[in-house]
Design an enzyme around this catalytic site. Structure first.
Site, PDB file in Angstrom:
ATOM      1  CE  LYS A  58     -26.871 -23.787  -3.832  1.00  0.00           C
ATOM      2  NZ  LYS A  58     -26.882 -22.304  -3.809  1.00  0.00           N
ATOM      3  CB  ALA A  84     -26.887 -18.971  -8.833  1.00  0.00           C
ATOM      4  CG  ASP A  85     -23.199 -21.298  -3.667  1.00  0.00           C
ATOM      5  OD1 ASP A  85     -24.193 -21.624  -2.974  1.00  0.00           O
ATOM      6  OD2 ASP A  85     -22.093 -21.016  -3.165  1.00  0.00           O
ATOM      7  CD  GLN A  86     -23.354 -13.366  -3.675  1.00  0.00           C
ATOM      8  OE1 GLN A  86     -24.277 -13.331  -2.873  1.00  0.00           O
ATOM      9  NE2 GLN A  86     -23.137 -12.389  -4.532  1.00  0.00           N
ATOM     10  CB  SER A 121     -20.997 -20.094  -9.592  1.00  0.00           C
ATOM     11  OG  SER A 121     -21.882 -20.660  -8.627  1.00  0.00           O
TER      12      SER A 121
END
Length: 205
Positions: A58, A84-86, A121
């Site tokens: 990203k 961020a990622d989840q 993250s």
């Protein structure tokens, strides 16, 4: 935020309303840019590795659209890009955003009287110096039995289709059925405050 926002700018690389809310709660002003990447192109069986790789992808996608030279001018104020990622992990299986209402329904039924983990993250990239600091955080959510009609109302409303694992513990329909959270609610919602603050400070050093 005791004047700290005056010394640098923030770009939040996310369209998530929960992440916007959390970053605002932390006292920061920010602008929004979205990455628009195909998340399905990045695969890993390890949830921590997957979310870290996606946050990096990203950031790379957003940076590629910026005039990066402008951010690196000697007298430019530092700008931090936060991505961020989840994912949700349930029964040892990684769950990303549901592909449709049927999958969302199946996901939420699986949480009823059970539990799931979130792995999220955060990556903070200093666009002036190129320094990038990242990390991940984990939380566990335990649920009471979720009635069928509540699940159907969640599906009908539709927000659960746009979040990892169809999981929205903060949603007024869901929250009464959350028995316990091990970890922080901001981590479950997709932007762990303590980790984000730590990475912001590290990226400014």
């Amino acid at each position: 935020m005791d004047g700290r926002t005056a010394s640098f700018k923030i770009i939040l690389g996310s369209s998530s309303s929960a992440r916007k809310q959390i970053l605002a709660e932390m006292g920061y002003d920010f602008t929004i840019m979205t990455a628009d990447i195909d998340e399905k192109e990045i695969r890993s069986e390890n949830p921590e590795e997957l979310v870290v790789a996606l946050a990096q992808a990203k950031a790379d996608a957003i940076i590629s659209r910026l005039q990066i030279g402008d951010f690196r001018e000697k007298d430019a104020e530092p700008t931090l890009l936060i991505t961020a990622d989840q994912v949700v992990v349930h029964g040892g299986v990684i769950r990303e955003k549901p592909s449709d209402a049927d999958e969302a329904r199946e996901f939420i039924k699986g949480y009823s009287a059970g539990y799931a983990s979130t792995v999220g993250s955060v990556l903070v990239t200093n666009l002036k110096t190129g320094i990038a600091k990242g990390g991940w955080d984990k939380a566990e959510i335990y649920f009471h039995k979720i009635p069928e009609e509540v699940i159907e109302n969640l599906i009908k409303e539709g927000d659960v289709l746009y979040v990892a694992g169809g999981l929205m513990v903060e949603h007024p329909l869901t929250s009464p059925f959350v028995a316990a959270v091990v970890g922080t609610i901001d981590s479950v919602m997709g932007l762990p405050k303590a980790l984000t603050e730590e990475l912001i400070q590290e990226a400014l050093e």
